[in-house]
Design an enzyme around this catalytic site. Structure first.
Site, PDB file in Angstrom:
ATOM      1  N   ARG C  93       0.832  -1.201   0.000  1.00 11.53           N
ATOM      2  CA  ARG C  93       0.000   0.000   0.000  1.00 11.53           C
ATOM      3  C   ARG C  93       0.871   1.257   0.000  1.00 11.53           C
ATOM      4  O   ARG C  93       0.593   2.231  -0.703  1.00 11.53           O
ATOM      5  CB  ARG C  93      -0.898   0.007   1.242  1.00 11.53           C
ATOM      6  N   ASN C 147     -10.987  -3.987  -0.674  1.00  9.03           N
ATOM      7  CA  ASN C 147     -10.907  -2.912  -1.668  1.00  9.03           C
ATOM      8  C   ASN C 147      -9.953  -3.260  -2.803  1.00  9.03           C
ATOM      9  O   ASN C 147      -9.084  -4.089  -2.628  1.00  9.03           O
ATOM     10  CB  ASN C 147     -10.411  -1.627  -0.988  1.00  9.03           C
ATOM     11  N   HIS C 198     -16.466   4.708  -4.101  1.00 11.58           N
ATOM     12  CA  HIS C 198     -15.569   5.865  -3.924  1.00 11.58           C
ATOM     13  C   HIS C 198     -15.688   6.890  -5.044  1.00 11.58           C
ATOM     14  O   HIS C 198     -14.818   7.740  -5.202  1.00 11.58           O
ATOM     15  CB  HIS C 198     -14.098   5.411  -3.759  1.00 11.58           C
ATOM     16  N   TYR C 244     -14.024  10.733  -1.432  1.00 13.61           N
ATOM     17  CA  TYR C 244     -12.914  10.388  -2.327  1.00 13.61           C
ATOM     18  C   TYR C 244     -12.882  11.261  -3.573  1.00 13.61           C
ATOM     19  O   TYR C 244     -11.901  11.279  -4.291  1.00 13.61           O
ATOM     20  CB  TYR C 244     -12.976   8.909  -2.715  1.00 13.61           C
TER      21      TYR C 244
END
Lengths: 435, 435, 435, 435
Positions: C93, C147, C198, C244
């Site tokens: 990430r 996700n 999002h 988002y």
């Protein structure tokens, strides 16, 4: 541009000389170097080959004709494969016309249960032809005027990759009628057109870009009525329906007329064809026999030639063709074949977008298209259940008490021509509602 | 949450007590503080007011009932406006049933030409009511169970801004039948459902989320046949049709039965209603009269209460309602009212998206919807041409030779109830194909 | 109703106790009889199993927890398979967040190139899980909060038959904010909602069925701004965007902030998770550790429980879920997964029809959906060309000079997690424009 | 066929002689009997009239030219009204190009914020012209090559009934490039084409009906790159993008180049135009001045003539035109103007149905179309909010922190040309988010 090879599947058809005549007239723009004649009926093939050779000579032109009973031989190397077959011949047509009448239902060659049976007989044969074209002559175009052309074209476009132009002279019909009624050249007439083969509607007619006024429309309506549709109805709709709409809008009248007639149209055609073929067989017969005009049903060659010219010369032409919908007509599935104006050129057939289906007739188009899609699936899968559901979906049948026995009798009468419906021993496939 | 006011337009209907009963049963979740009874028939209004007061007392509950012949008074301040009117009464219904039969066409209250005439009579009145609601009680919801509910709802949603829930108990029918057939609680049953009022189809039935097996479906089919549709047909379709599909799939049988019957359903209802009203008028009658069960046609109150509760409590509930399509069902126009499962809560009625209309019946839904849209326009505009085109678009008529005289006779028989079709002097509007 | 088995794939996630807590709270309406904990990280699995057993005891409830590293064992017999995996962990990430920034592009966990790489790593693993469910537990529902949930759900619905609910707490966000702003109970708030995970927009907000007035909307806008979107922008749009959307509407600001920060969000999370896991590992720790609140990102359990309850009890509930479009949202392909309100019950997840996408934002929804569809295909096929075209289609990249080297660096940094992109020898698949 | 009258609105444009030249070349198929020259710049009008008279004589042809500053006089009786105006002239163009660059945004005549300002200036003037045509010459066709032609055409088709052909030579561009690359005649090349003006994509290229092989496509790609789009990108996409896509796919490179250049394209054009006009003004100048070639931007006359010929002669021709979508391209609104192949003849312009938009670019087409629709509405309504939302919807802006000040500066710089945005006192309309 080199000369092209043309294959005619079902060359023994009485329409073949009309196509030959057209090829001679258009020899400059569509230079054909070879014609393969294919037919399963050797006698007709021989008679037609001999006559067409005489006829070509008579017209002062020379194209080698190669008769064959080997379909692959005909197809290989061809640029265009004209298909004009009649599975089961006029004998089965007569049954398509007669049997429904016994149940109080329209009996007609392409409309209603008769048309469905013609589709069930024809589609398996057409798929074989199309698969041959796909495999052995993949650049070729099938020029189809085998009826029911909409269902045949839908089966070919759904189940093969072969290129096909599904034709009918119906797309020119309003042009001819309006030209007559208004005394203007046909090419000055333009219109919107939407629907299915033998179930279509013409609107927004213009002459040299100018919309018709009411009086002009009424004159066109009178001419386009064609003895089939009441002119008053056309004037109320403000649309020109295909003459085949008579079976929907004048059902009871048409059934009564048919019941009172001694002979069906198929039987008349049988007699006229015998006469025509006798003439063709006569070695002294060099031109189109006089009886051919009485046979009727022509006009296909004009549209077939227009399509072949547009493709061969890559010169765009707007022609009404049966094509998969793919978004052109709202409200119908993508794979549904529709009859609409298309731009035709060497790159293929591109449907013009139809922004709006007239508010008075989109429902009947959908209803008949639903029937057509079920009938195509029934033909491909040999499914009695789908054939039954096709009849239930058809606005001219719909009635379960009628559909069931009618379907049984029709299938039985067509047993030799329905390989997918009857197993090897000839036993009927049982109706299984769980399938 | 405060108590709500309910207005009942057409409160003199024999169905009113059923609604009263439901309101008492659901008094906790739908606390009604006032009911306005409106009717144009003062005698019925008086009888029904008196009876319902006795009935409420009998049920041990108390809601003030205010009878009025002033529609605005009834509507103002109401949260819900239940509309259950019958323009022309049962007398006109009998004509709707009888006249088409003379032409060999189905005569029925909501289906076919009879249903169209009911729409032509009812829509102008409904639009007046809806415009009152729009103007004087814009937060109110019209709870409509006036037939033909699909056409009435389409007219109201196209021509006014009033909020309307177009109801029919038909959306619960498959649940009731499946629950009976499978011996499971109704609430365990779920299904997809698509179509129009009285022309819909149920599929993908589940019990607690588990799809039915074939044997279970067949049991449901037998029960859902309801003496109306042949179970074999249901099993072939693998869909549960609305019982009203009997008029399409068993047309000849239904016409024959109707011709042989001495009385139409409307005439039976007339007699039963007389009996029921005699009971209502009896000051000693405190509960629902026994004859009411024989009257039939109930079940509306169940769905009306469900809708009012979901709105009042802002507690979502999936209920089959007639709503403008707006993309929920493919292939139908945005403004076409369809009967589909909807999520109902205080924010309104939201159609669930219907990913696929069953392949066997999308055509008939489209055909009948086309008729419906033309009939709505005919009613609003008072246009004979549109009414004629509506009948031509209807799969049960379609025939011009039948439609013309049939329409003339039907309009003439309804002259007093068709203000838009006949001018002040009562002269028929001439057919003008150029309109 | 019997007790159900729940499987948690990625049970070692720090979110697991939140789900446990919810299961205890909702034990009446969702009686869970067994929980299988599956993780590939044996240490985390052990720690979390021990903690959750203590936590359950602490909460006064008892559900047997079965830890396993055999995925099939976990899945078999489960009614619900909750999936909360993080392929590559927070280490990857951080790279997703850092690498794009070097190119002047947003670096974020789910939005932009970082989100694409997360999808490329995650989709192959999710498809394996889904195929196991499909094969060994076909009645089970995958409850996905892995996700990017929109892309993951699209891959699963396109390439498997497994039942999946693609969840995000974003669908509840406007309800929470409006409830805060207006000081009304959350359940009184309703709204329309459309878009992608999002990338969605909320509109037509009502309180108990009454539309917000302008002043109320502005108050909600201030609260829904959430420090992410400028309230003035929200007031101009008259829509509530997902937070988002800050990466689209405040791109330069967000990039500048990120460049100035020493740590990315992923790095913060790494530190917080270490702290949280130290607490979990402490045998005296019986309740949720205080550090968990600082971890953030919760709220999933609320929506997961709502979905599982609606399915288990066959009690319809409107919940925002990621589902294949299939006609619910105009202008987007049928197989495109969209995030919309759905009716959830035992029969499955049915999208509500969205009549109109707001006129100001349908384009950006389409643009990002186009990127998503290409990214899903790239993940499934391991195609660099498709991944490159996905970045070119993404409104936050689009630039070929940036996309090419950025993609190269991202793929290289993820090599161990991209089995479809690198062959057995680990060599990069060559870019072949002819593929 | 009688001679037609042609009106040229903006006749003082340097492009007029190119059109004159085309009219002479095509005098047989498009016999023009009169040309009305209209311009608001009397000096340019005088110079151009005098030059074109000399030029016509030089070309050996004679068509009377009538100069006028009365627009109605020019329009009345005209069959074709060619519109080639530039509201604000090149001076404003330079601002369109320079101002966005200050914010790090593409500054271009038709693409991005510069294009929007051009639309805001131009649309009110175009609507006035179109309303004159609608009222005083309703059979006439507007032949528009005023940029941004897509937005201008959308405004005219949404807000007037005037007939308009929205043209751009971009539809011929792939034909020219493919013809060059493959050394075949242009007319042998066919292709599918979809998108918007300056945002379109070409695919399925054929030569005489034969699809290109990979090597041929790559050759076309190299030529169609046109120094604007990286050939490698074209080869990856397997589509030919409009050269204007360089502003999307090579944004940073284009901005850097522009920042480094001393002069914008508009400034270069200003100098070249001065040179060209000096030549036109020279009484000895009889042919097109040499400097005109350096001016560039030609090719419009070819497509304008093709459209006028097809309409005048009622001879169908497939031409790429900007037309309202009305179902031709899936996923875009009905009233959205799209640039697609159309069949043009006397009956009008009929879009060909586009069955599929390429999977890699449908999103960017939608995003830019969304911007375009908002920009058109902003122009018509004079709404700053809509203009701001248009910039937020534009993939090249999107950033609220940039869009707000950029819009303010652009509007201020265009104040004299934005009558709908500034009130009579010249005060800026306040931003009101509640509008």
């Amino acid at each position: 541009m080199q000369n092209v090879k043309l294959a005619i599947i079902g060359a023994g058809s009485s329409y073949t000389p009309e196509l030959i005549e057209g090829l001679v007239q258009e020899k400059e723009s569509l230079p054909v170097g070879e014609i393969a004649f294919y037919d399963i009926d050797e006698e007709r093939l021989e008679v037609m080959t001999a006559f067409c050779r005489r006829y070509l000579k008579h017209l002062g032109h020379n194209i080698p004709i190669t008769p064959t009973t080997d379909r692959l031989e005909a197809i290989q190397g061809a640029r265009f494969v004209d298909v004009q077959i009649r599975v089961g011949g006029n004998a089965q047509r007569v049954l398509d016309e007669r049997i429904p009448l016994k149940y109080g239902i329209v009996g007609q060659e392409t409309t209603g249960p008769g048309g469905m049976l013609k589709a069930l007989r024809t589609i398996p044969v057409m798929l074989e032809i199309a698969r041959d074209v796909e495999r052995y002559s993949s650049d070729a175009w099938i020029i189809n005027y085998t009826n029911p052309t909409g269902l045949v074209t839908e089966a070919v476009t759904k189940y093969t990759q072969a290129q096909i132009a599904g034709l009918c002279s119906g797309g020119l019909f309003p042009q001819w009628r309006a030209s007559d009624a208004l005394n203007v050249p046909p090419e000055s007439i333009r219109y919107d057109y939407v629907g299915l083969n033998h179930l279509n509607f013409t609107f927004n007619i213009t002459v040299d870009g100018r919309p018709l006024n009411e009086e002009e429309f009424d004159r066109v309506a009178d001419r386009a009525s064609w003895g089939a549709i009441d002119p008053g109805l056309i004037k109320t709709l403000r649309l020109i329906p295909s003459p085949y709409l008579q079976y929907y809008f004048h059902t009871s009248k048409k059934i009564n007329e048919a019941v009172e007639k001694e002979y069906t149209r198929g039987e008349e055609v049988q007699r006229l064809e015998a006469e025509v073929f006798a003439a063709y067989a006569d070695p002294d017969q060099k031109a189109k026999p006089e009886a051919l005009a009485r046979r009727g049903g022509g006009g296909y060659s004009e549209i077939a030639l227009a399509v072949m010219q547009a493709i061969h010369n890559n010169r765009e032409k707007i022609i009404v063709v049966n094509v998969p919908n793919r978004g052109a007509v709202r409200g119908l599935p993508d794979d549904a074949v529709v009859e609409i104006p298309c731009a035709v050129d060497a790159a293929g057939i591109h449907g013009l977008s139809v922004p709006e289906v007239p508010s008075t007739v989109w429902g009947i188009i959908a209803a008949v298209k639903n029937y057509e899609q079920l009938a195509v699936e029934a033909a491909v899968k040999g499914s009695r259940e789908l054939a039954l559901m096709a009849l239930l979906a058809h606005p001219l049948v719909q009635d379960y008490e009628i559909a069931r026995p009618l379907l049984d009798e029709l299938l039985e009468a067509n047993r030799p021509y329905l390989p997918t419906f009857f197993d090897v021993d000839g036993a009927a496939t049982a109706i299984d509602p769980h399938q």
